[in-house]
Design an enzyme around this catalytic site. Structure first.
Site, PDB file in Angstrom:
ATOM      1  N   GLU A 287      53.231  35.785  23.975  1.00  0.00           N
ATOM      2  CA  GLU A 287      52.972  37.034  24.693  1.00  0.00           C
ATOM      3  C   GLU A 287      52.830  36.681  26.178  1.00  0.00           C
ATOM      4  O   GLU A 287      51.931  37.170  26.859  1.00  0.00           O
ATOM      5  CB  GLU A 287      51.715  37.726  24.150  1.00  0.00           C
TER       6      GLU A 287
ATOM      7  N   ASP B 224      42.066  34.145  17.326  1.00  0.00           N
ATOM      8  CA  ASP B 224      42.099  33.935  18.781  1.00  0.00           C
ATOM      9  C   ASP B 224      40.712  33.499  19.263  1.00  0.00           C
ATOM     10  O   ASP B 224      40.475  32.319  19.505  1.00  0.00           O
ATOM     11  CB  ASP B 224      42.580  35.212  19.480  1.00  0.00           C
TER      12      ASP B 224
ATOM     13  N   ASP C 166      45.439  43.728  18.013  1.00  0.00           N
ATOM     14  CA  ASP C 166      44.391  42.767  18.395  1.00  0.00           C
ATOM     15  C   ASP C 166      43.090  43.543  18.544  1.00  0.00           C
ATOM     16  O   ASP C 166      42.981  44.419  19.394  1.00  0.00           O
ATOM     17  CB  ASP C 166      44.767  42.087  19.720  1.00  0.00           C
TER      18      ASP C 166
ATOM     19  N   HIS D  19      45.265  48.052  32.217  1.00  0.00           N
ATOM     20  CA  HIS D  19      45.387  47.320  30.954  1.00  0.00           C
ATOM     21  C   HIS D  19      44.031  47.364  30.275  1.00  0.00           C
ATOM     22  O   HIS D  19      43.033  46.938  30.829  1.00  0.00           O
ATOM     23  CB  HIS D  19      45.826  45.880  31.228  1.00  0.00           C
TER      24      HIS D  19
ATOM     25  N   LYS E  11      46.033  29.607  23.840  1.00  0.00           N
ATOM     26  CA  LYS E  11      46.121  29.903  25.269  1.00  0.00           C
ATOM     27  C   LYS E  11      45.801  28.617  26.009  1.00  0.00           C
ATOM     28  O   LYS E  11      44.753  28.020  25.765  1.00  0.00           O
ATOM     29  CB  LYS E  11      45.089  30.970  25.665  1.00  0.00           C
TER      30      LYS E  11
ATOM     31  N   LYS F 125      46.155  46.907  21.491  1.00  0.00           N
ATOM     32  CA  LYS F 125      44.749  46.543  21.524  1.00  0.00           C
ATOM     33  C   LYS F 125      43.952  47.599  20.771  1.00  0.00           C
ATOM     34  O   LYS F 125      44.227  48.794  20.900  1.00  0.00           O
ATOM     35  CB  LYS F 125      44.272  46.466  22.974  1.00  0.00           C
TER      36      LYS F 125
ATOM     37  N   GLU G  83      45.211  40.514  14.640  1.00  0.00           N
ATOM     38  CA  GLU G  83      44.602  39.447  15.430  1.00  0.00           C
ATOM     39  C   GLU G  83      43.101  39.658  15.544  1.00  0.00           C
ATOM     40  O   GLU G  83      42.637  40.729  15.916  1.00  0.00           O
ATOM     41  CB  GLU G  83      45.258  39.428  16.823  1.00  0.00           C
TER      42      GLU G  83
ATOM     43  N   LYS H 276      52.344  44.651  20.685  1.00  0.00           N
ATOM     44  CA  LYS H 276      50.961  44.456  20.278  1.00  0.00           C
ATOM     45  C   LYS H 276      50.140  45.601  20.838  1.00  0.00           C
ATOM     46  O   LYS H 276      50.358  46.014  21.986  1.00  0.00           O
ATOM     47  CB  LYS H 276      50.493  43.118  20.848  1.00  0.00           C
TER      48      LYS H 276
HETATM   49 MN    MN Z   1      43.502  38.157  21.482  1.00  0.00          MN
END
Ligand code: MN
Length: 373
Positions: free
Chosen positions: A327, A249, A198, A22, A273, A169, A224, A167
């Site tokens: 998410e 975020d 993001d 990831h 979060k 990255k 994001e 989403k």
């Molecule tokens: Mn984020």
């Protein structure tokens, strides 16, 4: 001494392998370290929480190692001998001896909620005002493989009806190449699923001004945190000029951060979060401020394992203000199941686990297997 008195608090570091690497803007993880926080009451009830950051200290300065040191050395003495129902008081007293370190505090706070709820024989969401919904939408974060593989991964998720939005990255490549890569994925999924990005605060203002309009024109549905977290005014400028919503975020960890984003009209959505906000209570404060201002909230993840994810699901399902999906896919990224009974994903959602506490039971053999020596 009451049945609810906390008579032990233990922390254990796990390293759990992922199904695929990831990738974030500045790091790649092929396993995710988790810090399991276990509190035990004198009545014999055990509550679990997870202190977890996305793959290391790059996001917020904490890691499983720093969190273990802070919990064992500085938070445990505050917690021991207190009642599991005294969560507000315990967390205020922890605030007096440990600044910031919200991810570590979240692990402790969730373990206290689990222990208290189990002692009462009720689910954690009952302590948060009850379940307002029994499942929450889940967006899937696509990997960083070549474009064709990413598209295949998205199409497979759609085919299995696991997720209906995705989403990507950004921030690891040159912005021009990164933008082209994303637009190719958006084009391939057009009419099938929405794609958001993001950037994890990696772009400066000029880079954002140059490339974000291209992403918006190309059909990206949400952007994001393109720019540094503390530059709220830059986020506000981008929100004014872009035709798509901005999600904050890194800009929002505390209720006061949320207030600042609201004041400056810097974002249409806030990623909440339960980890970065320091637990369920403080997350609720963040959501309350956003909700009062008409700003949406997204149930975001720092790649929690099943305990942290279950906590975030209880939170998302108890808060009407979490009105922009989630998410909360963390456990699906893990190659090994840590629960006796896995969380239930399907039809684009994850279900609220039933039963006392967090409603999930760890498979302690699996925990032992992945415990760091
Ligand atoms: Mn984020």
């Amino acid at each position: 001494m009451s049945e609810l008195t906390i008579d032990s608090i233990q922390t254990t570091i796990l390293d759990v392998p992922l199904v695929r690497p990831h990738k974030f803007a500045t790091t790649v993880m092929d396993k995710q370290p988790l810090l399991l926080v276990e509190v035990r009451t004198s009545g014999g009830v055990i509550g679990f929480g997870e202190a977890v950051v996305p793959g290391g200290p790059w996001w917020g300065g904490e890691s499983v190692e720093t969190m273990k040191a802070l919990i064992d050395g500085h938070m445990a003495p505050v917690v021991l001998g207190r009642s599991a129902e005294d969560i507000t008081g315990i967390m205020l007293d922890i605030e007096r001896v440990v600044a910031k370190a919200t991810f570590a505090k979240a692990g402790v706070e969730v373990a206290l909620h689990d222990a208290w709820a189990r002692s009462l024989g009720v689910p954690v969401h009952t302590l948060l005002g009850g379940a307002y919904r029994d499942s929450v939408d889940v967006t899937w974060a696509l990997g960083s493989a070549p474009i064709a593989e990413i598209i295949d991964e998205a199409l497979a998720k759609l085919e299995q009806r696991m997720n209906f939005s995705f989403k990507l990255k950004m921030g690891a490549l040159h912005p021009a190449a990164d933008t082209q890569r994303v637009l190719a994925v958006v084009a391939a999924l057009e009419g099938k699923a929405g794609v958001r990005v993001d950037i994890n605060a990696r772009w400066d203002r000029f880079t954002a001004l140059r490339y974000l309009p291209q992403l918006a024109d190309g059909g990206v549905e949400l952007i994001e945190q393109p720019t540094p977290g503390d530059q709220i005014e830059v986020l506000a400028e981008l929100s004014r000029i872009l035709p798509v919503p901005i999600m904050a975020d890194e800009s929002v960890l505390t209720p006061h951060d949320a207030l600042e984003v609201v004041r400056q009209q810097a974002a249409a959505v806030i990623a909440v979060k339960t980890t970065k906000c320091g637990g369920l209570q403080r997350s609720r404060d963040v959501v309350a401020i956003a909700r009062a201002a008409g700003v949406a909230c997204h149930g975001a993840t720092s790649i929690e394992g099943p305990i942290g994810t279950a906590a975030s699901i209880h939170f998302a399902c108890s808060q009407p203000g979490i009105n922009f999906g989630s998410e909360l896919f963390g456990p699906l990224l893990f190659a090994e199941e840590l629960l006796a009974e896995p969380l239930r994903y399907g039809d684009g959602k994850v279900a609220l686990p039933q039963g006392p506490g967090l409603g999930v039971e760890l498979n302690m053999d699996a925990v032992k297997t992945w415990t760091r020596n």
